[in-house]
Enzyme design. Structure first.
Site, short mmCIF file in Angstrom:
data_model
loop_
_atom_site.label_atom_id
_atom_site.label_comp_id
_atom_site.label_asym_id
_atom_site.label_seq_id
_atom_site.Cartn_x
_atom_site.Cartn_y
_atom_site.Cartn_z
CE LYS A 48 -4.33 -1.85 0.50
NZ LYS A 48 -5.35 -1.63 -0.47
CG ASP B 105 -4.17 -0.53 -3.87
OD1 ASP B 105 -4.24 0.35 -4.53
OD2 ASP B 105 -5.29 -1.44 -3.12
CD GLU C 12 -5.62 -2.88 -6.38
OE1 GLU C 12 -4.76 -3.84 -6.08
OE2 GLU C 12 -6.68 -2.83 -5.64
CG ASP D 213 -9.87 -1.76 -5.97
OD1 ASP D 213 -11.08 -2.25 -6.06
OD2 ASP D 213 -9.27 -1.95 -5.01
CE LYS E 249 -11.12 -4.82 -3.46
NZ LYS E 249 -10.42 -3.30 -2.99
MG MG Z 1 -7.28 -1.48 -4.03
#
Ligand code: MG
Length: 370
Positions: free
Chosen positions: A162, A190, A218, A243, A267
């Site tokens: 992240k 991400d 991402e 995403d 998701k």
């Molecule tokens: Mg993500």
């Protein structure tokens, strides 16, 4: 098999360490559990996390949506008449995708249990094992290096790093992690919308030139900025994964038409469940676009539904299903086995959980069937 009741309860599970992204910090998983009951005694289970910064939902709103809107629309329906159930689920209210996802996965759990097969086989039966990455939260570089090394020690071969909270330090963080874990570990980056488009191009090119070589990047820029996503995608060699830009099948079509990303992160909490996720799989597959399946901060129940979908569909080539690995304990009875980076789906019917769902026994209390 008629739906006679839909009940909700809350589960709270502490995290191993606080979860930090460019959007938020969370200390524990606290989610809504859903139980769909039928006239034949079978129960289906689902789970929804309150991801306010992404779906706009809270614990209270999820419970209210399930009890006040979804339950009345589904009571009395036949579990085997899927189209009618899904039309009712998705037309009884707009948005509230996590609340819908919890009920959707419980309905699929029931259908597979009724047929005596695991859900991954019912939906396609592509593979019985899925490999997931593990997320490393955004922190100071030294702490992220320690977390990355500990993930590798636990058996993870793919890390999701992240970044995007403090873009000036992101290059240093990623370079330090690559140096520490070596060239064999796959790194996914991400940014959770944390970069400006040109800044993203500069950082990703530097990652390519500096030997960090991420497998993908991402959501580098804002969810709505599809032009920015396309600028980044066209300016770098690293595959770009959408995403937050893609919730629905319609979003996937727009993104693919624009050429704004190489990959799509599905998701269940964005699509409103498996039914909508299968629509994105079909669109992506027919356009030659591969998908990743991801999760929010969910515990093993909801993540298992996503893992079953990943086991079902060949177009899902990557999995980011680390929710259970981030939890300090596993309160569930049965279900897929999560070990290191490997998820084994098994052959138990439905999602694979025991009749009481939790090891501690019944959680849903007395029903109010009518
Ligand atoms: Mg993500």
């Amino acid at each position: 098999m008629i739906i006679t009741d839909i009940r909700t309860a809350e589960v709270a599970i502490p995290l191993v360490t606080p979860f930090r992204t460019a959007l938020r910090t969370v200390e524990e998983v606290r989610d809504v559990l859903v139980c769909v009951e039928t006239d034949q005694g079978l129960q289906g289970f689902g789970e929804a996390p309150p991801t306010g910064v992404i779906t706009g939902e809270t614990l209270e709103s999820i419970t209210a949506a399930v009890q006040g809107w979804i339950r009345p629309a589904l009571l009395g329906r036949d579990v085997m008449e899927l189209e009618g159930i899904m039309k009712a689920l998705h037309s009884c209210m707009v948005k509230n995708t996590s609340a819908k996802a919890a009920v959707d996965m419980a309905v699929y759990d029931l259908r597979a249990k009724a047929l005596g097969v695991p859900l991954w086989k019912l939906l396609g039966g592509y593979r019985s094992q899925v490999e997931t990455d593990l997320t490393v939260s955004v922190n100071a570089a030294g702490e992220m290096v320690r977390d990355s090394l500990s993930a590798v020690e636990q058996g993870f071969r793919i890390l999701k790093i992240k970044v995007g909270r403090d873009s000036a330090g992101d290059l240093e963080r990623l370079s330090a992690i690559r140096k520490a874990v070596g060239p064999e570990i796959r790194l996914r980056v991400d940014a959770n919308q944390g970069w400006e488009p040109k800044e993203a191009v500069r950082i990703i090119r530097a990652l390519e030139d500096g030997g960090v070589e991420p497998e993908l990047v991402e959501q580098p820029v804002k969810a709505q900025d599809l032009a920015g996503m396309k600028l980044v995608r066209d300016s770098v060699l690293t595959p770009i994964l959408a995403d937050e830009s893609v919730f629905s099948a319609g979003d996937a079509i727009r993104l693919i038409q624009l050429g704004a990303a190489d990959l799509i992160n599905i998701k269940l909490m964005k699509t409103g469940g498996i039914y909508g996720a299968l629509q994105i799989c079909a669109i992506a597959e027919s356009c030659g676009v591969e998908c990743m399946i991801g999760c929010m901060l969910e515990s093993k129940l909801a993540v298992s539904a996503a893992a079953h979908l990943a086991g079902a569909k060949g177009v899902i080539t990557r999995a980011d299903l680390d929710g259970p690995s981030l939890c300090r304990e596993d309160p569930y009875e049965g279900g897929p086995v999560f070990q290191g980076g490997q998820i084994s789906l098994g052959d138990a019917p439905g999602l694979g959980f025991g009749p009481e769902l939790l090891r501690t026994g019944a959680i849903f209390g007395k029903g109010n069937a009518q």
